[in-house]
Design a protein around this motif. Structure first.
Motif, mmCIF file in Angstrom:
data_model
loop_
_atom_site.group_PDB
_atom_site.id
_atom_site.type_symbol
_atom_site.label_atom_id
_atom_site.label_comp_id
_atom_site.label_asym_id
_atom_site.label_seq_id
_atom_site.Cartn_x
_atom_site.Cartn_y
_atom_site.Cartn_z
ATOM 1 N N ALA A 1 -6.961 -29.691 80.946
ATOM 2 C CA ALA A 1 -7.931 -28.613 81.120
ATOM 3 C C ALA A 1 -7.982 -28.089 82.546
ATOM 4 O O ALA A 1 -8.259 -26.906 82.766
ATOM 5 C CB ALA A 1 -9.322 -29.099 80.704
ATOM 6 N N THR A 2 -7.704 -28.965 83.533
ATOM 7 C CA THR A 2 -7.891 -28.582 84.935
ATOM 8 C C THR A 2 -6.597 -28.419 85.713
ATOM 9 O O THR A 2 -6.609 -27.834 86.804
ATOM 10 C CB THR A 2 -8.751 -29.625 85.673
ATOM 11 N N GLY A 3 -5.494 -28.944 85.193
ATOM 12 C CA GLY A 3 -4.244 -28.916 85.948
ATOM 13 C C GLY A 3 -4.211 -29.910 87.093
ATOM 14 O O GLY A 3 -3.373 -29.802 87.997
ATOM 15 N N ALA A 4 -5.091 -30.909 87.077
ATOM 16 C CA ALA A 4 -5.150 -31.906 88.145
ATOM 17 C C ALA A 4 -3.881 -32.748 88.178
ATOM 18 O O ALA A 4 -3.158 -32.864 87.177
ATOM 19 C CB ALA A 4 -6.371 -32.812 87.947
ATOM 20 N N ASP A 5 -3.619 -33.352 89.321
ATOM 21 C CA ASP A 5 -2.444 -34.210 89.489
ATOM 22 C C ASP A 5 -2.585 -35.451 88.605
ATOM 23 O O ASP A 5 -3.547 -36.219 88.768
ATOM 24 C CB ASP A 5 -2.312 -34.629 90.947
ATOM 25 N N PRO A 6 -1.653 -35.680 87.685
ATOM 26 C CA PRO A 6 -1.796 -36.801 86.748
ATOM 27 C C PRO A 6 -1.884 -38.161 87.428
ATOM 28 O O PRO A 6 -2.683 -39.010 87.018
ATOM 29 C CB PRO A 6 -0.530 -36.702 85.880
ATOM 30 N N VAL A 7 -1.085 -38.393 88.463
ATOM 31 C CA VAL A 7 -1.097 -39.694 89.129
ATOM 32 C C VAL A 7 -2.417 -39.914 89.850
ATOM 33 O O VAL A 7 -2.964 -41.022 89.851
ATOM 34 C CB VAL A 7 0.092 -39.818 90.101
ATOM 35 N N ALA A 8 -2.958 -38.855 90.449
ATOM 36 C CA ALA A 8 -4.245 -38.977 91.131
ATOM 37 C C ALA A 8 -5.368 -39.273 90.143
ATOM 38 O O ALA A 8 -6.261 -40.077 90.429
ATOM 39 C CB ALA A 8 -4.550 -37.702 91.908
ATOM 40 N N VAL A 9 -5.329 -38.647 88.972
ATOM 41 C CA VAL A 9 -6.364 -38.876 87.955
ATOM 42 C C VAL A 9 -6.243 -40.283 87.380
ATOM 43 O O VAL A 9 -7.249 -40.983 87.203
ATOM 44 C CB VAL A 9 -6.271 -37.821 86.835
ATOM 45 N N CYS A 10 -5.020 -40.710 87.101
ATOM 46 C CA CYS A 10 -4.794 -42.007 86.441
ATOM 47 C C CYS A 10 -4.735 -43.125 87.474
ATOM 48 O O CYS A 10 -3.714 -43.820 87.628
ATOM 49 C CB CYS A 10 -3.527 -41.962 85.606
ATOM 50 N N SER A 11 -5.834 -43.294 88.185
ATOM 51 C CA SER A 11 -5.922 -44.343 89.195
ATOM 52 C C SER A 11 -6.281 -45.671 88.541
ATOM 53 O O SER A 11 -6.726 -45.720 87.391
ATOM 54 C CB SER A 11 -6.980 -43.974 90.238
ATOM 55 N N THR A 12 -6.092 -46.763 89.280
ATOM 56 C CA THR A 12 -6.375 -48.093 88.748
ATOM 57 C C THR A 12 -7.825 -48.479 89.032
ATOM 58 O O THR A 12 -8.366 -48.140 90.086
ATOM 59 C CB THR A 12 -5.449 -49.150 89.374
#
Length: 482
Positions: free
Chosen positions: A437-448
């Motif tokens: 929906a936002t085009g956010a960076d996938p790696v930044a969103v999928c943090s641990t």
């Protein structure tokens, strides 16, 4: 707001998160599995729709205002299921599920064709989708003749949600039709099962937009227009997105209905003879490997049913302090096994029973049997070129510190427990909805998530566990074929 929908074998989970990835609310609805014959496992896709409606309705009752602000929906679901629809998108027959083993002969025949391992990077397991379609063609030819699309379970939900025939790479890698390295359908493999690419859904990445919510459902749930639906992921890849297991060197162990040892890879690394799954990840240009056992908490739940106790009470009888393995060995092959044996016919067993074998002794053996099956997966991953030096634990079984200590000791590596929170498949799906929906960076969103505690191997029991594991390894070849 962003909504994650996770279609599990036993129910649907709907999770609502905000833009800062805080969990706002969770809804649930239950599902049953039909087992009309030995080795069969089916569900009616209409029940998935009913359960999804119930789960979202329960969210709306408490979080109606927040639900109205949803901009993206992500999907997760159990993999490999053969959901067959006709030219009018009507379901032809019940979905044949991931743990259905009726097509073991067909799987062996396809696996004997060297193209399948070479192109998919995987053994053709009986639970995968392609052999199920061969079984349908041979045993239900009238149904096979009607097939307009073969959809995976979560992608049937997408069809209902959006009207789109679409899938994504992580789930499609478990069909035995995907060229896993190229991330596209293989015409040769589809031809080999008398199907065409026209009968497959279109492919996108898990982070891509893959449809928009139908106006009728948006109105039913109080949402606005232009709610996008992400490509999503198969359940294990979605859990990896929830746990932040998306980069080389990260790994988790899942103690759910089935058991999974999952390692993220920065490149495609197949070794099918190891019975390790080499699949596309939900994020673009990433892959993963995983070993899969078919009965993890399912084994403890079976034992609970036999003893007329809850699984939690059985585990509680063991306490938290790890004990040396006893004289009873348990094979958790209640539905056959995948990694490392690829044996749909093998079944579970207790070995070494004596008059002294109490309920507590058998509970310990059941949990150790699952632990040693996961150790088998670790050895298989090592043979496939992946080293794991620690794992994060997820799934219902991870609530047992005893079980985690058993796994840490058998594997010889630390097991991290994430901070309080639900970081499983529904959360991963919601994250994918946010990204789409936002085009956010996938790696930044999928943090641990932060680690709340670490369970270390019990050094004093290392030798006892190693001896018990070596005994466990001898049992399968001894009973195979009986």
């Amino acid at each position: 707001m962003y909504l994650g929908l996770d279609l599990g074998t036993s129910g649907v989970k709907a999770m609502l998160i905000d833009g800062d990835q805080r969990v706002v609310g969770v809804g649930h609805a239950s599902l049953d599995v039909s087992r009309p014959h030995s080795g069969w496992s089916e569900q009616d896709p209409a029940h998935w729709v009913r359960a999804t409606r119930e789960a979202v309705a329960s969210l709306k009752d408490t979080f109606g205002k927040e639900l109205a602000a949803v901009k993206g929906i992500g999907l997760s679901g159990h993999m490999h299921g053969a959901t067959l629809v006709d030219a009018d998108d009507k379901v032809i027959r019940p979905c044949i599920l991931w743990n259905d083993t009726r097509s073991w002969k067909e799987a062996a025949e396809l696996d004997a064709d060297p193209r399948f391992r070479a192109i998919t990077g995987n053994i053709v397991f009986p639970g995968f989708t392609a052999p199920k379609l061969v079984w349908v063609e041979r045993n239900e030819p009238q149904a096979f003749a009607k097939v307009a699309k073969v959809l995976l379970p979560k992608d049937y939900l997408r069809l209902w949600l959006s009207g789109e025939h679409l899938s994504e790479m992580s789930d499609s890698a478990g069909t035995s039709w995907l060229d896993t390295g190229k991330r596209q359908w293989s015409k040769d493999l589809l031809d080999a099962t008398h199907l065409s690419e026209d009968q497959m859904p279109g492919l996108v990445e898990g982070t891509d937009v893959a449809g928009k919510l139908r106006a009728e459902l948006a109105a039913e749930w109080g949402m606005g227009e232009d709610v996008v639906i992400a490509g999503g992921a198969g359940d294990n890849a979605a859990s990896a997105c929830g746990m932040g297991t998306v980069a080389e060197g990260q790994a988790f162990v899942s103690l759910g209905t089935s058991g999974v040892l999952f390692a993220a890879n920065g490149f495609y690394l197949p070794k099918p003879e190891s019975a390790v799954h080499a699949f596309c990840h939900a994020l673009p240009a990433t892959w993963h490997q995983m070993g899969v056992i078919l009965s993890a908490t399912d084994a403890l739940n079976w034992h609970a049913g036999v003893t007329a106790m809850s699984a939690g009470d059985l585990a509680g009888e063991l306490g938290d302090d790890l004990k040396a393995p006893g004289s009873v060995t348990f094979l958790p092959y209640l539905s056959g096994e995948r990694t490392p044996h690829n044996d749909a016919q093998i079944r579970g067993a207790f070995i070494g029973l004596g008059h002294e074998s109490s309920r507590v002794v058998l509970t310990q053996a059941v949990m150790e049997g699952v632990t040693f099956a996961i150790r088998d997966n670790l050895e298989a991953l090592k043979s496939a070129g992946t080293a794991i030096d620690r794992v994060t634990a997820i799934g219902g079984g991870s609530r047992s510190r005893y079980w985690l200590a058993s796994i840490a000791t058998a594997l010889g590596i630390p097991v991290d427990i994430p901070a309080d929170g639900d970081f499983g498949a529904a959360f991963g799906a919601a994250r994918l909805g946010l990204i789409a929906a936002t085009g956010a960076d996938p790696v930044a969103v999928c943090s641990t998530p932060e680690t709340a505690a670490t369970v270390e191997p019990v050094a004093a029991l290392k030798d006892a566990y190693e001896a018990a594991y070596q005994r466990y390894r001898k049992v399968y070849p001894a009973i195979r074929g009986i």
